[in-house]
Scaffold this motif. Structure first.
Motif, PDB file in Angstrom:
ATOM      1  N   ALA A   1       1.050  -1.080  -0.011  1.00 51.43           N
ATOM      2  CA  ALA A   1      -0.146  -0.286   0.125  1.00 51.43           C
ATOM      3  C   ALA A   1       1.152   1.483   0.366  1.00 51.43           C
ATOM      4  N   SER A   2       0.366   2.418  -0.756  1.00 54.08           N
ATOM      5  CA  SER A   2       1.476   3.881  -0.879  1.00 54.08           C
ATOM      6  C   SER A   2       0.101   4.504  -0.774  1.00 54.08           C
ATOM      7  N   PRO A   3       0.851   5.766  -0.793  1.00 59.06           N
ATOM      8  CA  PRO A   3       0.312   6.961  -1.161  1.00 59.06           C
ATOM      9  C   PRO A   3       0.313   7.600  -2.396  1.00 59.06           C
ATOM     10  N   SER A   4      -0.969   7.483  -3.004  1.00 57.21           N
ATOM     11  CA  SER A   4      -1.398   7.968  -4.798  1.00 57.21           C
ATOM     12  C   SER A   4      -2.452   8.955  -4.866  1.00 57.21           C
ATOM     13  N   GLY A   5      -2.174  10.537  -4.753  1.00 54.11           N
ATOM     14  CA  GLY A   5      -2.824  11.106  -5.538  1.00 54.11           C
ATOM     15  C   GLY A   5      -3.433  11.577  -4.508  1.00 54.11           C
ATOM     16  N   GLY A   6      -3.015  12.004  -2.568  1.00 52.97           N
ATOM     17  CA  GLY A   6      -4.641  11.791  -2.084  1.00 52.97           C
ATOM     18  C   GLY A   6      -4.575  10.449  -1.559  1.00 52.97           C
ATOM     19  N   GLY A   7      -5.079   9.932  -2.047  1.00 51.39           N
ATOM     20  CA  GLY A   7      -5.652   8.868  -1.852  1.00 51.39           C
ATOM     21  C   GLY A   7      -4.630   7.657  -1.472  1.00 51.39           C
ATOM     22  N   VAL A   8      -5.214   6.230  -1.439  1.00 53.64           N
ATOM     23  CA  VAL A   8      -3.985   4.816  -1.336  1.00 53.64           C
ATOM     24  C   VAL A   8      -3.921   4.333  -2.603  1.00 53.64           C
TER      25      VAL A   8
END
Length: 401
Positions: A288-295
């Motif tokens: 799991a990783s941060p992505s565009g303000g989400g996950v």
């Protein structure tokens, strides 16, 4: 000098305190009454257990959930789920009537000192006691999947960290898990206006069946007996004779505690859930990783292929792990020296819930690897309180009264 300090004021701590007070022990109880129920369960949740198997324990047996509900003209009927709010109020009522004094202080340290214990609170008070009963509830033992641990708090949380789900209205939320907490959290999210889904590594969801009538014929009762944890002989053993579970080998007890009464949704939740929440079954979380303000969730499909899912927030409804190392209030050297069940993380306990360090007792989730899965539920509080207080009295040399 107190005879007993009880750390924790949930169903187990309150039940122990009620029995200890009735036994005439010089007692101190520390903790916020029903804290997990008041602060960590959102509105709209219901008890999964039947009302008659959800009682806190006092020596007279008078302060039951049914008695509380009857005094307020509230239903407490077999086969009818009780709102968490009602149950929380019941616990607070029990605390007022069964325990003379509860100090809403946070315990920061429990350490041995000259054959006794010193309990320290967050306001600096030091309390000497001959014995201590640790009933910390489940919050110290929150289990979060490793891929989610490094994510910031605004992107991930545990299901027990939410007293209100309204803040997720209009958001895309993914719930990890397949048990009651996961399924009910997802249903409540959908009802709050979120776009919710469940991701589960299991290949199917299990649902409990509606409870059978309490009054049945003799043969049906013998084939499938009622008990505090449902129906059936395995559940009857776990709930009604936990002392027998304790006599099994440690490795067997660890396996039972980890696998018995596995993840399942309540029968009354099924229609609400299936009509509102999509499920990805057999999917495993790899990363799991941060992505565009989400996950971004990296998953493995049931066929072994890799796929990704974008979501705004992830809620891990992945239960709790009974591990002494997570109980930070316990003196590190003391905790490290305690015998463990089968080499695991839980303390090995006597038949009266006393650890290998004389005078130190445990209650609740940490005792499940000793006494079985009943200790994961409120139903185990009665067995615990009665036996534990007997153990305290024996340790104090008061076995004759």
């Amino acid at each position: 000098m107190y005879d007993l300090v009880v750390v924790g004021a949930g169903p187990y701590g309150l039940s122990i305190a009620a029995h200890a007070a009735a036994a005439g022990l010089r007692l101190r109880v520390l903790g916020r009454p029903m804290a997990s129920w008041r602060d960590h369960m959102p509105p709209g949740m219901f008890l999964k257990s039947e009302p008659w198997s959800s009682n806190l324990s006092d020596p007279t047996g008078d302060r039951t959930l049914s008695a509380y509900c009857a005094s307020r003209k509230l239903p407490a009927e077999h086969g009818r789920p009780v709102p968490i709010a009602t149950y929380t109020d019941y616990g607070l009522w029990f605390a007022r009537h069964a325990v003379e004094r509860i100090d809403e202080q946070t315990v920061t340290s429990v350490r041995p000192s000259a054959g006794r214990f010193v309990v320290t609170t967050d306001d600096g008070e030091t309390i000497p006691s001959r014995t201590v009963a640790l009933a910390p509830g489940v919050m110290p033992f929150v289990n979060v999947p490793e891929p989610l641990v490094a994510l910031p708090e605004n992107l991930t949380s545990h299901s027990s960290h939410h007293g209100d789900l309204a803040r997720f209205k209009g958001k895309d939320v993914t719930v990890i898990g397949a048990g009651q907490a996961a399924l009910e959290t997802a249903a409540l999210l959908a009802e709050e206006g979120a776009t919710a889904r469940v991701v589960a590594r299991s290949g199917r969801l299990n649902w409990n069946t509606p409870p059978q009538p309490l009054n049945r014929g003799l043969m049906r009762s013998l084939r499938d007996p009622h008990c505090g944890l449902g129906t059936g002989w395995p559940s009857w053993v776990w709930s009604e004779i936990p002392w027998a579970v304790r006599r099994l080998p440690g490795s067997t007890r660890l396996r039972i505690a980890a696998t018995a009464l596995g993840p399942a949704g309540a029968w009354w939740l099924r229609d609400r859930f299936e009509s509102a929440v999509p499920v990805l079954l057999g999917y495993r979380l790899r990363a799991a990783s941060p992505s565009g303000g989400g996950v971004r969730l990296d998953l493995t499909t049931p066929a072994g292929a890799r796929t990704a899912l974008e979501t705004e927030h992830v809620i891990a409804a992945t239960g709790f792990t009974p591990d002494l190392t997570r109980l930070r209030l316990l003196d590190r050297e003391l905790g490290a020296g305690l015998r463990r069940v089968g080499g695991g993380g839980a303390p090995e306990l006597s038949g009266r819930f006393e650890s290998s360090y004389p005078g130190l007792f445990f209650a609740g989730l940490l005792t499940a690897p000793s006494f079985g899965p009943a200790m994961r539920f409120v139903y185990g509080a009665g067995f615990t309180a009665h036996r534990l207080v007997r153990g305290v009295r024996r340790r104090l040399g008061r076995t004759g009264s």
